[in-house]
Write a protein that holds these residues in place. Structure first.
Motif, PDB file in Angstrom:
ATOM      1  N   THR A 150       0.826  -1.207   0.000  1.00 29.25           N
ATOM      2  CA  THR A 150       0.000   0.000   0.000  1.00 29.25           C
ATOM      3  C   THR A 150       0.861   1.259   0.000  1.00 29.25           C
ATOM      4  N   GLY A 151       2.085   1.150   0.498  1.00 28.45           N
ATOM      5  CA  GLY A 151       3.016   2.270   0.377  1.00 28.45           C
ATOM      6  C   GLY A 151       3.328   2.571  -1.079  1.00 28.45           C
ATOM      7  N   LYS A 152       3.520   1.524  -1.861  1.00 26.70           N
ATOM      8  CA  LYS A 152       3.755   1.705  -3.301  1.00 26.70           C
ATOM      9  C   LYS A 152       2.515   2.273  -3.989  1.00 26.70           C
ATOM     10  N   LEU A 153       1.335   1.795  -3.595  1.00 26.15           N
ATOM     11  CA  LEU A 153       0.108   2.309  -4.202  1.00 26.15           C
ATOM     12  C   LEU A 153      -0.079   3.789  -3.884  1.00 26.15           C
ATOM     13  N   ALA A 154       0.241   4.199  -2.670  1.00 27.25           N
ATOM     14  CA  ALA A 154       0.146   5.618  -2.310  1.00 27.25           C
ATOM     15  C   ALA A 154       1.116   6.449  -3.150  1.00 27.25           C
ATOM     16  N   GLU A 155       2.299   5.903  -3.391  1.00 24.30           N
ATOM     17  CA  GLU A 155       3.283   6.594  -4.228  1.00 24.30           C
ATOM     18  C   GLU A 155       2.786   6.692  -5.670  1.00 24.30           C
ATOM     19  N   LEU A 156       2.165   5.616  -6.164  1.00 26.64           N
ATOM     20  CA  LEU A 156       1.585   5.619  -7.502  1.00 26.64           C
ATOM     21  C   LEU A 156       0.484   6.666  -7.611  1.00 26.64           C
ATOM     22  N   ASP A 157      -0.396   6.702  -6.630  1.00 25.05           N
ATOM     23  CA  ASP A 157      -1.484   7.678  -6.620  1.00 25.05           C
ATOM     24  C   ASP A 157      -0.935   9.096  -6.669  1.00 25.05           C
TER      25      ASP A 157
ATOM     26  N   SER B 169      -0.029  -1.540 -15.066  1.00 26.32           N
ATOM     27  CA  SER B 169      -1.155  -1.146 -15.925  1.00 26.32           C
ATOM     28  C   SER B 169      -1.537   0.316 -15.712  1.00 26.32           C
ATOM     29  N   GLN B 170      -1.501   0.761 -14.476  1.00 26.39           N
ATOM     30  CA  GLN B 170      -1.825   2.162 -14.194  1.00 26.39           C
ATOM     31  C   GLN B 170      -0.776   3.104 -14.784  1.00 26.39           C
ATOM     32  N   LEU B 171       0.484   2.741 -14.657  1.00 24.86           N
ATOM     33  CA  LEU B 171       1.550   3.555 -15.250  1.00 24.86           C
ATOM     34  C   LEU B 171       1.386   3.622 -16.765  1.00 24.86           C
TER      35      LEU B 171
ATOM     36  N   VAL C  69      -1.756   5.856 -17.706  1.00 25.90           N
ATOM     37  CA  VAL C  69      -1.571   7.296 -17.472  1.00 25.90           C
ATOM     38  C   VAL C  69      -0.554   7.881 -18.439  1.00 25.90           C
ATOM     39  N   ARG C  70       0.520   7.150 -18.719  1.00 24.88           N
ATOM     40  CA  ARG C  70       1.492   7.634 -19.709  1.00 24.88           C
ATOM     41  C   ARG C  70       0.813   7.912 -21.053  1.00 24.88           C
ATOM     42  N   LEU C  71      -0.009   6.977 -21.507  1.00 24.65           N
ATOM     43  CA  LEU C  71      -0.657   7.133 -22.807  1.00 24.65           C
ATOM     44  C   LEU C  71      -1.695   8.248 -22.803  1.00 24.65           C
ATOM     45  N   ILE C  72      -2.450   8.370 -21.730  1.00 21.33           N
ATOM     46  CA  ILE C  72      -3.436   9.451 -21.652  1.00 21.33           C
ATOM     47  C   ILE C  72      -2.732  10.802 -21.663  1.00 21.33           C
ATOM     48  N   LEU C  73      -1.651  10.924 -20.904  1.00 24.07           N
ATOM     49  CA  LEU C  73      -0.880  12.178 -20.912  1.00 24.07           C
ATOM     50  C   LEU C  73      -0.311  12.451 -22.301  1.00 24.07           C
ATOM     51  N   GLU C  74       0.189  11.408 -22.946  1.00 24.65           N
ATOM     52  CA  GLU C  74       0.716  11.563 -24.309  1.00 24.65           C
ATOM     53  C   GLU C  74      -0.364  12.090 -25.253  1.00 24.65           C
ATOM     54  N   SER C  75      -1.598  11.575 -25.103  1.00 27.07           N
ATOM     55  CA  SER C  75      -2.688  12.022 -25.977  1.00 27.07           C
ATOM     56  C   SER C  75      -3.017  13.496 -25.757  1.00 27.07           C
ATOM     57  N   TRP C  76      -2.683  14.009 -24.580  1.00 21.18           N
ATOM     58  CA  TRP C  76      -2.884  15.425 -24.276  1.00 21.18           C
ATOM     59  C   TRP C  76      -1.662  16.273 -24.657  1.00 21.18           C
ATOM     60  N   GLY C  77      -0.626  15.629 -25.196  1.00 23.24           N
ATOM     61  CA  GLY C  77       0.583  16.347 -25.575  1.00 23.24           C
ATOM     62  C   GLY C  77       1.512  16.633 -24.421  1.00 23.24           C
ATOM     63  N   VAL C  78       1.455  15.795 -23.376  1.00 22.18           N
ATOM     64  CA  VAL C  78       2.232  16.017 -22.153  1.00 22.18           C
ATOM     65  C   VAL C  78       3.214  14.870 -21.939  1.00 22.18           C
ATOM     66  N   THR C  79       4.437  15.212 -21.547  1.00 21.46           N
ATOM     67  CA  THR C  79       5.430  14.207 -21.187  1.00 21.46           C
ATOM     68  C   THR C  79       5.399  14.016 -19.680  1.00 21.46           C
ATOM     69  N   PRO C  80       5.155  12.795 -19.202  1.00 18.72           N
ATOM     70  CA  PRO C  80       5.055  12.578 -17.752  1.00 18.72           C
ATOM     71  C   PRO C  80       6.409  12.708 -17.052  1.00 18.72           C
ATOM     72  N   SER C  81       6.356  12.962 -15.764  1.00 17.69           N
ATOM     73  CA  SER C  81       7.574  13.001 -14.973  1.00 17.69           C
ATOM     74  C   SER C  81       8.132  11.591 -14.803  1.00 17.69           C
ATOM     75  N   ALA C  82       9.369  11.521 -14.324  1.00 18.26           N
ATOM     76  CA  ALA C  82       9.990  10.206 -14.132  1.00 18.26           C
ATOM     77  C   ALA C  82       9.202   9.392 -13.108  1.00 18.26           C
TER      78      ALA C  82
ATOM     79  N   ALA D 184      11.534   5.050  -8.691  1.00 17.52           N
ATOM     80  CA  ALA D 184      12.318   3.844  -8.960  1.00 17.52           C
ATOM     81  C   ALA D 184      11.634   2.571  -8.461  1.00 17.52           C
ATOM     82  N   ASP D 185      10.994   2.627  -7.295  1.00 23.01           N
ATOM     83  CA  ASP D 185      10.421   1.396  -6.756  1.00 23.01           C
ATOM     84  C   ASP D 185       9.109   1.017  -7.386  1.00 23.01           C
ATOM     85  N   LEU D 186       8.620   1.822  -8.342  1.00 24.90           N
ATOM     86  CA  LEU D 186       7.419   1.494  -9.090  1.00 24.90           C
ATOM     87  C   LEU D 186       7.752   0.943 -10.460  1.00 24.90           C
ATOM     88  N   GLN D 187       8.991   1.007 -10.867  1.00 22.26           N
ATOM     89  CA  GLN D 187       9.384   0.565 -12.190  1.00 22.26           C
ATOM     90  C   GLN D 187       9.543  -0.950 -12.245  1.00 22.26           C
TER      91      GLN D 187
END
Length: 339
Positions: free
Chosen positions: A192-199, A315-317, A320-333, A336-339
């Motif tokens: 749940t710590g990782k999920l909070a970081e993802l959120d 799946s969430q990463l 969100v990456r693709l949705i941001l891309e569709s808006w013309g936005v590059t997501p932040s890094a 590390a522990d979510l990769q």
């Protein structure tokens, strides 16, 4: 949500095979003689959350029923699935009526263990809630009735809901096996710590986009909790239904095309577990980009082990990456522990 009938002849045959070996099944709420615990989880998301709570705990096994890119709405249990269910000590489900086949499967398998309903305490969107201007209306509790016709079952798409679901699963497993309770609690804390970081990562990236530009069109109504949680306007869906097996009418297609043109939506997203043909057609008629194939979103199902949607976090990463891309936005890094 329309509830289809399970294929009763197949279940009848399966039941004969399974019930013959179920007379000595493990009693409810009790692990085996040596502390072993057999857990069955229904959907890909629920199985992934459960595996993260179980971790590498010795003596605990997790069997997943619905496989990657398989629809939860049209799933029909195999003989092997019913056998696993009949032998299980614990069954972990999504709830909100998503597992429409569950009652028949339990009856056919002879399962008599503990059921953990992960929608416990989750505020459920009613009807078409999750579209602009509509609210969630119902909270599930211990004694709530869990067959909610019209409720949106896609609760996991809001990461904060997934955190709550993981906690419910951990509590249920600990109650079913005190031997492993400490391990489940430790794994829950880490996960749940990782999920909070993802959120937080999702929220930071989406909040940086002007609200008027946060627009989404998906293949079916699977993202209501996601859009409500992160301040996204859900313009519409190719299949205007919680059921991914439904078919859009010509009038519904025309309405969605008009909405895309009127709002300035830049893309239509297919989903990995749904045929992209209708999404391709609507995107073509509206003159916008379609995201499909490897660029489809993971909605009702996670992907196979070698895909970008192999786990809930992955799946969430990906989405969100693709949705941001569709808006013309590059997501932040990504942390590390979510990769």
């Amino acid at each position: 949500m329309k509830t289809p009938k399970l294929l009763l002849p197949a279940l009848a045959v399966s039941a004969v095979l399974v019930l013959a070996g179920c007379s000595a099944s493990t009693p409810a709420a009790s692990a085996g003689a040596e502390g072993d615990l057999k857990v069955v989880a229904t959907t890909t998301q629920i199985a992934d959350l459960t595996r993260n709570i179980v971790g590498d705990t010795a003596g605990v096994s997790v069997t997943q029923l619905i496989q990657p890119n398989q629809s939860a709405h049209s799933y029909d249990p195999s003989v092997a699935d019913l056998t696993a269910l009949g032998e299980a000590d614990v069954l972990v489900i999504n709830g909100v009526g998503l597992e429409e086949w569950l009652d028949d499967a339990i009856a056919a398998s002879g399962f008599d263990g503990v059921t953990i309903d992960s929608d416990e305490g989750i505020t459920i969107q009613d009807g078409e809630a999750g579209h602009e201007g509509e609210d969630a209306t119902e909270t599930h509790t211990d004694d709530a009735e869990h067959d909610h016709a019209g409720g949106n079952p896609h609760i996991w798409t809001d990461v904060s809901n997934a955190e709550a679901m993981a906690g419910t699963i951990a509590d249920g497993l600990a109650a079913a096996s005190s031997t492993h309770a400490a391990a489940f609690e430790a794994n829950e804390t880490a996960y749940t710590g990782k999920l909070a970081e993802l959120d937080g990562w999702i929220r930071d990236n989406i909040d940086a986009v002007p609200a008027a530009e946060r627009l989404l069109v998906s293949n079916h109504d699977a993202f209501g909790y996601f859009t409500a949680a992160y301040g996204i306007t859900y313009v519409g869906s190719v299949i205007p239904s919680f059921d991914d097996n439904a078919e859009p009418s010509a009038a519904e297609i025309d309405t969605l095309v008009a909405a895309i043109k009127a709002t300035g939506v830049k893309a239509v997203f297919s989903e990995a577990s749904i045929n992209p043909k209708a999404a391709d057609t609507i995107a073509s008629e509206a003159g916008v980009t379609v995201y499909s194939g490897e660029d489809a979103l993971y909605g009702d199902s996670l992907g196979p082990a070698d895909s970008d949607g192999a786990t809930y976090i992955a799946s969430q990463l990906h989405n969100v990456r693709l949705i941001l891309e569709s808006w013309g936005v590059t997501p932040s890094a990504v942390p590390a522990d979510l990769q």
